[in-house]
Design an enzyme around this catalytic site. Structure first.
Site, PDB file in Angstrom:
ATOM      1  N   GLY A  94      47.684  41.152  44.641  1.00 23.48           N
ATOM      2  CA  GLY A  94      46.742  41.646  45.960  1.00 23.48           C
ATOM      3  C   GLY A  94      46.645  42.953  45.995  1.00 23.48           C
ATOM      4  O   GLY A  94      47.061  43.845  45.196  1.00 23.48           O
ATOM      5  N   GLY A 146      40.969  48.628  39.644  1.00 23.80           N
ATOM      6  CA  GLY A 146      41.462  48.055  38.311  1.00 23.80           C
ATOM      7  C   GLY A 146      41.623  46.475  38.633  1.00 23.80           C
ATOM      8  O   GLY A 146      41.203  45.706  37.564  1.00 23.80           O
ATOM      9  N   HIS A 147      41.859  45.893  39.654  1.00 19.24           N
ATOM     10  CA  HIS A 147      41.889  44.579  39.605  1.00 19.24           C
ATOM     11  C   HIS A 147      40.490  44.116  39.572  1.00 19.24           C
ATOM     12  O   HIS A 147      40.162  43.106  39.140  1.00 19.24           O
ATOM     13  CB  HIS A 147      42.302  44.063  41.112  1.00 19.24           C
ATOM     14  CG  HIS A 147      43.704  44.397  41.527  1.00 19.24           C
ATOM     15  ND1 HIS A 147      44.402  45.308  42.414  1.00 19.24           N
ATOM     16  CD2 HIS A 147      44.686  43.935  40.934  1.00 19.24           C
ATOM     17  CE1 HIS A 147      45.761  45.198  42.303  1.00 19.24           C
ATOM     18  NE2 HIS A 147      45.830  44.500  41.480  1.00 19.24           N
ATOM     19  N   LYS A 160      47.334  48.545  31.686  1.00 21.88           N
ATOM     20  CA  LYS A 160      48.129  49.486  32.360  1.00 21.88           C
ATOM     21  C   LYS A 160      49.879  48.854  32.028  1.00 21.88           C
ATOM     22  O   LYS A 160      50.499  49.572  32.044  1.00 21.88           O
ATOM     23  CB  LYS A 160      47.825  49.605  33.949  1.00 21.88           C
ATOM     24  CG  LYS A 160      48.540  50.809  34.415  1.00 21.88           C
ATOM     25  CD  LYS A 160      48.567  50.772  36.017  1.00 21.88           C
ATOM     26  CE  LYS A 160      49.194  49.854  36.389  1.00 21.88           C
ATOM     27  NZ  LYS A 160      50.468  50.180  37.320  1.00 21.88           N
ATOM     28  N   SER A 199      48.600  49.536  42.973  1.00 22.54           N
ATOM     29  CA  SER A 199      48.936  49.350  44.454  1.00 22.54           C
ATOM     30  C   SER A 199      49.647  50.204  45.124  1.00 22.54           C
ATOM     31  O   SER A 199      50.032  50.757  46.237  1.00 22.54           O
ATOM     32  CB  SER A 199      49.000  47.788  44.706  1.00 22.54           C
ATOM     33  OG  SER A 199      48.218  46.838  43.833  1.00 22.54           O
ATOM     34  N   ARG A 200      50.730  50.742  44.151  1.00 25.66           N
ATOM     35  CA  ARG A 200      51.979  51.439  44.737  1.00 25.66           C
ATOM     36  C   ARG A 200      51.386  52.972  44.728  1.00 25.66           C
ATOM     37  O   ARG A 200      52.533  53.598  45.325  1.00 25.66           O
ATOM     38  CB  ARG A 200      53.016  51.273  43.504  1.00 25.66           C
ATOM     39  CG  ARG A 200      53.800  49.858  43.649  1.00 25.66           C
ATOM     40  CD  ARG A 200      55.107  49.854  42.775  1.00 25.66           C
ATOM     41  NE  ARG A 200      55.846  48.535  43.227  1.00 25.66           N
ATOM     42  CZ  ARG A 200      56.061  47.376  42.253  1.00 25.66           C
ATOM     43  NH1 ARG A 200      55.142  47.484  41.112  1.00 25.66           N
ATOM     44  NH2 ARG A 200      56.646  46.377  42.558  1.00 25.66           N
TER      45      ARG A 200
HETATM   46  P1  AMP Z   1      49.210  43.640  40.039  1.00 27.86           P
HETATM   47  O1  AMP Z   1      48.536  43.009  41.482  1.00 27.86           O
HETATM   48  O2  AMP Z   1      49.696  44.962  40.364  1.00 27.86           O
HETATM   49  O3  AMP Z   1      50.223  42.782  39.740  1.00 27.86           O
HETATM   50  O4  AMP Z   1      48.059  43.537  39.039  1.00 27.86           O
HETATM   51  C1  AMP Z   1      47.358  42.533  38.702  1.00 27.86           C
HETATM   52  C2  AMP Z   1      46.818  42.789  37.439  1.00 27.86           C
HETATM   53  O5  AMP Z   1      45.770  43.893  37.661  1.00 27.86           O
HETATM   54  C3  AMP Z   1      47.706  42.911  36.323  1.00 27.86           C
HETATM   55  O6  AMP Z   1      47.147  42.182  34.942  1.00 27.86           O
HETATM   56  C4  AMP Z   1      47.617  44.446  36.264  1.00 27.86           C
HETATM   57  O7  AMP Z   1      47.909  44.718  34.752  1.00 27.86           O
HETATM   58  C5  AMP Z   1      46.001  44.626  36.262  1.00 27.86           C
HETATM   59  N1  AMP Z   1      45.915  46.040  36.869  1.00 27.86           N
HETATM   60  C6  AMP Z   1      46.785  46.793  37.720  1.00 27.86           C
HETATM   61  N2  AMP Z   1      46.445  48.118  37.763  1.00 27.86           N
HETATM   62  C7  AMP Z   1      45.362  48.118  36.802  1.00 27.86           C
HETATM   63  C8  AMP Z   1      44.351  49.431  36.484  1.00 27.86           C
HETATM   64  N3  AMP Z   1      44.455  50.603  36.906  1.00 27.86           N
HETATM   65  N4  AMP Z   1      43.380  49.128  35.359  1.00 27.86           N
HETATM   66  C9  AMP Z   1      43.412  47.960  35.166  1.00 27.86           C
HETATM   67  N5  AMP Z   1      43.899  46.743  35.430  1.00 27.86           N
HETATM   68  C10 AMP Z   1      45.114  46.961  36.150  1.00 27.86           C
END
Ligand code: AMP
Length: 289
Positions: free
Chosen positions: A31, A36-37, A149, A186-187
């Site tokens: 979330g 990116g998401h 990423k 998100s961080r």
């Molecule tokens: P997270 O919510 O951070 O666990 O990320 C969920 C999905 O989004 C994971 O498959 C991540 O690799 C992808 N993701 C996170 N940041 C990016 C980004 N900057 N570009 C593309 N995909 C991303």
């Protein structure tokens, strides 16, 4: 868009898609959406008949003292964004349902999981593989979409799916960046203005090393040292977790940069631990064309 919290209900949806021969894509996330998401969701919409986006901050992948409680959350905004992209199912399970009392089954890839991020986060990937395995069992997707990423995470999941003959295609999508090159995450919300200003240096350094490789310098230890020094000189207050050139087939360190190698880094900037990576072999192949 249907909001689903119930495990049995999402499994019925997944099962029905298989029976109807409709391609279902799963986009697993924690979330607090950024572009990116959304790029993963757009790809899923274009390449599948139905899309499930899951939002779950998975406690099993956070070690003691990590940021589980502070991890940014905004479910209302996430739902609006997913809805605006035409997502079919927004799956938001509860931790108590996924990990009920007595839960004791884990999926672990000890080889891949101990390297890179696994050195400072020893239980992280065990939590990731277990939750992804559960989400795949719950949604039975044709394809699951991940961001490159998190390259180590992508390779571990791909290996889990191959090793365990899981009937799903794992799709990796390119990193979406801010205008100054910082990989979206998100961080990034943890960064103060000064840290945010220096954060793009992480990617600039990776581009610099890629340029070195293109110019014929392939000694990995020297390239790693060069990048460490660049970060130490240019990012005040940074704490380098790792800087490593590894091969995507096995995550083993390379001595000479070559086919299949990528450079991965993790740098702590204040409260944020930022990761990024770049293909080195692609640069060499581009050069050969
Ligand atoms: P997270 O919510 O951070 O666990 O990320 C969920 C999905 O989004 C994971 O498959 C991540 O690799 C992808 N993701 C996170 N940041 C990016 C980004 N900057 N570009 C593309 N995909 C991303």
């Amino acid at each position: 868009m249907h909001v689903v919290r119930d495990l049995k209900k999402i499994q019925d949806i997944g099962f029905a898609s298989r029976l109807d021969r409709k391609k279902l894509a799963l986009v697993p996330t924690m979330g607090f959406f950024h572009q990116g998401h959304l790029s993963l969701m757009r790809w899923a919409k274009e390449n599948a008949d139905r899309v499930v986006v899951s939002v779950f901050v998975n406690p099993a992948q956070f070690g003691p003292g990590e940021d589980l409680d502070q991890y940014p959350r905004d479910h209302e905004r996430d739902m609006e964004l997913a809805k605006s992209l035409g997502i079919d199912y927004f799956f938001m399970p509860e931790a108590d349902d996924l990990y009920p009392q007595g839960f004791d089954s884990w999926v672990e890839l000890p080889g891949f999981s101990k390297k890179l991020c696994g050195i400072s986060r020893p239980i992280h990937f065990k939590g990731v593989t277990t939750i992804v395995c559960k989400l795949l069992n719950l949604t039975m997707p044709h394809t699951a979409v991940f961001g490159l990423k998190d390259r180590q995470q992508f390779l571990i999941i791909q290996k889990m799916v191959n090793d365990l003959n899981m009937p799903v295609i794992i799709e990796g999508r390119p990193t979406i960046r801010e205008h100054d090159g910082l990989a979206m995450s998100s961080r990034n919300a943890y960064l103060n203005p000064a840290q945010r200003e220096s954060a793009p240096i992480i990617y600039n350094g990776l581009l610099m090393i890629r340029h070195e490789v293109l110019s014929g310098r392939t000694n990995c230890r020297q390239l790693e040292d060069q990048l460490k020094n660049y970060y130490l000189e240019n990012i005040t207050g940074s704490d380098i977790d790792y800087v490593s050139i590894v091969n995507s087939a096995n995550l083993e360190s390379s001595s000479r940069a070559g086919h299949g190698d990528f450079m991965a880094v993790s740098v702590r900037l204040g409260r944020a631990r930022l990761i990024d990576n770049i293909d080195l072999y692609q640069a060499m192949e581009d050069c050969a064309e």
